[in-house]
Design a protein around this motif. Structure first.
Motif, PDB file in Angstrom:
ATOM      1  N   ASP A 152      -3.884  99.326 -29.789  1.00  0.00           N
ATOM      2  CA  ASP A 152      -2.730 100.223 -29.769  1.00  0.00           C
ATOM      3  C   ASP A 152      -1.923 100.082 -31.058  1.00  0.00           C
ATOM      4  OD1 ASP A 152       0.343 100.646 -27.910  1.00  0.00           O
ATOM      5  OD2 ASP A 152      -1.048 102.136 -28.682  1.00  0.00           O
ATOM      6  N   PHE A 175       0.358 101.665 -18.546  1.00  0.00           N
ATOM      7  CA  PHE A 175      -0.520 101.927 -19.702  1.00  0.00           C
ATOM      8  C   PHE A 175      -1.285 100.651 -20.066  1.00  0.00           C
ATOM      9  CE2 PHE A 175      -2.098 103.353 -23.690  1.00  0.00           C
ATOM     10  CZ  PHE A 175      -1.938 102.294 -24.580  1.00  0.00           C
ATOM     11  N   PHE A 176      -0.570  99.540 -20.149  1.00  0.00           N
ATOM     12  CA  PHE A 176      -1.231  98.295 -20.581  1.00  0.00           C
ATOM     13  C   PHE A 176      -2.131  97.707 -19.499  1.00  0.00           C
ATOM     14  CE2 PHE A 176       0.198  97.899 -24.748  1.00  0.00           C
ATOM     15  CZ  PHE A 176       1.514  98.292 -24.831  1.00  0.00           C
ATOM     16  N   ASN A 223       4.085  97.933 -17.630  1.00  0.00           N
ATOM     17  CA  ASN A 223       3.782  99.323 -17.992  1.00  0.00           C
ATOM     18  C   ASN A 223       2.343  99.638 -17.615  1.00  0.00           C
ATOM     19  OD1 ASN A 223       3.115 101.731 -19.240  1.00  0.00           O
ATOM     20  ND2 ASN A 223       4.321 101.290 -21.081  1.00  0.00           N
ATOM     21  N   LEU A 266       2.274  94.247 -24.784  1.00  0.00           N
ATOM     22  CA  LEU A 266       3.720  94.307 -25.024  1.00  0.00           C
ATOM     23  C   LEU A 266       4.535  94.293 -23.728  1.00  0.00           C
ATOM     24  CD1 LEU A 266       3.788  97.023 -27.837  1.00  0.00           C
ATOM     25  CD2 LEU A 266       4.477  94.628 -28.086  1.00  0.00           C
ATOM     26  N   LEU A 318       9.239  99.392 -33.498  1.00  0.00           N
ATOM     27  CA  LEU A 318       7.943  99.414 -32.793  1.00  0.00           C
ATOM     28  C   LEU A 318       7.158 100.596 -33.359  1.00  0.00           C
ATOM     29  CD1 LEU A 318       6.875  97.574 -30.573  1.00  0.00           C
ATOM     30  CD2 LEU A 318       7.583  99.270 -28.879  1.00  0.00           C
ATOM     31  N   TYR A 373       4.952 110.258 -22.482  1.00  0.00           N
ATOM     32  CA  TYR A 373       3.811 109.857 -23.336  1.00  0.00           C
ATOM     33  C   TYR A 373       3.048 108.759 -22.608  1.00  0.00           C
ATOM     34  CZ  TYR A 373       1.628 109.429 -28.013  1.00  0.00           C
ATOM     35  OH  TYR A 373       0.765 109.474 -29.092  1.00  0.00           O
ATOM     36  N   ASP A 374       1.788 108.832 -22.533  1.00  0.00           N
ATOM     37  CA  ASP A 374       0.825 107.903 -21.928  1.00  0.00           C
ATOM     38  C   ASP A 374       0.032 108.556 -20.803  1.00  0.00           C
ATOM     39  OD1 ASP A 374       1.667 105.838 -23.546  1.00  0.00           O
ATOM     40  OD2 ASP A 374       2.933 104.904 -22.054  1.00  0.00           O
ATOM     41  N   GLN A 391       4.721 102.310 -32.381  1.00  0.00           N
ATOM     42  CA  GLN A 391       4.453 103.433 -31.481  1.00  0.00           C
ATOM     43  C   GLN A 391       5.648 104.396 -31.457  1.00  0.00           C
ATOM     44  OE1 GLN A 391       3.975 100.246 -30.848  1.00  0.00           O
ATOM     45  NE2 GLN A 391       2.183  99.849 -29.594  1.00  0.00           N
ATOM     46  N   GLU A 406       7.509  92.355 -25.694  1.00  0.00           N
ATOM     47  CA  GLU A 406       8.015  92.806 -27.007  1.00  0.00           C
ATOM     48  C   GLU A 406       8.831  91.711 -27.711  1.00  0.00           C
ATOM     49  OE1 GLU A 406       9.982  96.618 -26.742  1.00  0.00           O
ATOM     50  OE2 GLU A 406       8.457  97.434 -25.410  1.00  0.00           O
ATOM     51  N   ARG A 433       5.658 108.267 -33.175  1.00  0.00           N
ATOM     52  CA  ARG A 433       5.873 109.427 -32.306  1.00  0.00           C
ATOM     53  C   ARG A 433       7.063 110.267 -32.798  1.00  0.00           C
ATOM     54  NH1 ARG A 433       4.345 105.746 -26.982  1.00  0.00           N
ATOM     55  NH2 ARG A 433       2.346 105.201 -27.937  1.00  0.00           N
ATOM     56  N   GLN A 461      -3.123 109.136 -23.370  1.00  0.00           N
ATOM     57  CA  GLN A 461      -3.867 108.167 -24.177  1.00  0.00           C
ATOM     58  C   GLN A 461      -5.048 107.693 -23.341  1.00  0.00           C
ATOM     59  OE1 GLN A 461      -1.969 105.592 -27.028  1.00  0.00           O
ATOM     60  NE2 GLN A 461      -0.185 105.452 -25.685  1.00  0.00           N
TER      61      GLN A 461
HETATM   62  O1  RIB Z   1       4.989  99.783 -24.837  1.00  0.00           O
HETATM   63  C1  RIB Z   1       4.808 100.541 -25.910  1.00  0.00           C
HETATM   64  C2  RIB Z   1       4.215 101.912 -25.647  1.00  0.00           C
HETATM   65  O2  RIB Z   1       3.244 102.032 -26.643  1.00  0.00           O
HETATM   66  C3  RIB Z   1       3.480 102.159 -24.341  1.00  0.00           C
HETATM   67  O3  RIB Z   1       4.200 102.912 -23.411  1.00  0.00           O
HETATM   68  C4  RIB Z   1       2.294 102.948 -24.779  1.00  0.00           C
HETATM   69  O4  RIB Z   1       2.704 104.287 -25.077  1.00  0.00           O
HETATM   70  C5  RIB Z   1       1.976 102.238 -26.047  1.00  0.00           C
HETATM   71  O5  RIB Z   1       1.175 103.043 -26.879  1.00  0.00           O
END
Ligand code: RIB
Length: 357
Positions: free
Chosen positions: A144, A72-73, A70, A66, A187, A273-274, A189, A98, A193, A291
């Motif tokens: 994810d 995370f990805f 980030n 996405l 989204l 978060y992450d 996610q 996105e 949350r 995560q």
């Molecule tokens: O980009 C979407 C978010 O969802 C990221 O920060 C990570 O948390 C993913 O799970």
């Protein structure tokens, strides 16, 4: 439905259909499109094992995330690459930002390349484009993204549990006026949350949860949300912020603590978060929900490899990891009742990252 039915529907020879399926570069694009439309129209599903034997399978995995900016990805992609390398496979990484059109363009490219398989963090919930990959015999794993759709395997973290952990922690440190910063709400996610956050707030009398929507999950959007909060009167300000990811939280921290003279956590606690690497290195070490990002990527490729090896008849799996609360300075109880030893910067609480299959 057979190759012969496709040929009749498309008005071409069986040999042409075979070329489209196995050597599309030898066929004119117009004919390829006509044959693919016939395949879609009659719902032809090729014999994957025969195709693999005849044409072989690319050694590249197509991956769409996405937001490549980030961490995370990028950590998910690194985990995927590590597992792929064990099978002498490579990963082609695409960034949908996105955006559904960009996501589709990558899926079209991976289909043309006849990749070994596809890993995708989908933008929306419409999986019709992924069905076409299945019909082309290209296994696809949702990353994810929790799903009960048994046409695909999936790997994700329980984001409802993650949202609950984050807000339950804020409530346990005495906070009662909580703002959720995150968006867009379509989204999964974000919506999961937020759902978890509502669950936690419902357990504590007098606790309030306000939603401050954002257009994306970026530092800039977090800064704008922080400026919105900073601009409020003391009476209307929250005493805590739950940001839907760490990038948003970093933006909120900049707007409040570094630019706005609103001390985190003394006046407003902040959790993200992450648990990306920047979280612990922030000017106020950031509490977050961890995560197992690299493990998510590693597991997704493992599922893909097992499905490809099964050559049809693979029973898809939905792996769900549990999130982990990581407590740092940004959620210390307000100075009057600080209970976290200054010397400790972080310790992890909550369920370890283990999958439920
Ligand atoms: O980009 C979407 C978010 O969802 C990221 O920060 C990570 O948390 C993913 O799970």
């Amino acid at each position: 439905m057979s190759v012969k039915d496709v040929a009749e529907r498309a008005g071409v020879s069986v040999g042409t259909v075979s070329n489209v399926l196995n050597r599309p570069e030898k066929v004119s694009p117009a004919t390829v499109e006509r044959v693919l439309e016939a395949i879609d129209a009659i719902g032809f599903v090729r014999n994957d094992a025969a195709r693999q034997l005849r044409a072989g399978r690319s050694n590249s995995i197509g991956m769409v995330v996405l937001d490549i900016s980030n961490p995370f990805f990028t950590d998910v992609a690194r985990g995927a690459e590590a597992r792929a390398a064990e099978e002498r496979l490579t990963v082609l990484l695409g960034n949908s930002e996105e955006n559904a059109d960009r996501e589709k363009s990558y899926l079209d490219l991976f289909e043309e390349q006849r990749v070994y398989g596809v890993l995708i963090s989908p933008v929306g919930n419409d999986q019709s484009r992924l069905e076409r990959l299945l019909r082309r015999g290209i296994p696809t794993v949702l990353v994810d993204r929790q799903t009960d759709d048994d046409r695909f395997s999936s790997v994700a973290v329980d984001d409802v549990a993650g949202g609950y952990l984050a807000v339950r922690h804020l409530l346990d440190t005495g906070r009662r006026r909580i703002v959720f910063v995150g968006g867009p709400d379509d989204l999964r996610q974000v919506s999961d949350r937020l759902a978890g956050a509502h669950q936690a707030v419902a357990e504590v009398e007098g606790a309030k949860l306000e939603v401050l929507p954002t257009e994306a999950l970026t530092v800039l959007q977090g800064q704008q949300a922080g400026e919105n909060i900073r601009g409020r009167s003391l009476e209307t300000r929250p005493d805590a912020v739950f940001a839907a990811n760490d990038l948003l939280a970093m933006g909120v921290l900049q707007a409040l603590n570094m630019l706005g003279g609103v001390p985190v956590p003394d006046e407003i606690a902040l959790i993200g978060y992450d648990d990306i690497d920047f979280a612990s290195a922030a000017v106020v070490p950031l509490s977050s929900i961890r995560q197992p990002s690299a493990l998510i990527g590693h597991t997704a490729v493992d599922l893909l490899v097992r499905e490809a090896a099964a050559q049809g008849g693979f029973e898809h799996e939905h792996v769900v990891f549990q999130p982990q609360l990581v407590v740092r300075e940004s959620t210390a109880p307000s100075s009057g009742t600080r209970s976290i030893d200054k010397g400790r910067s972080s310790f992890a609480r909550g369920a370890a990252a283990r999958p439920t299959r």
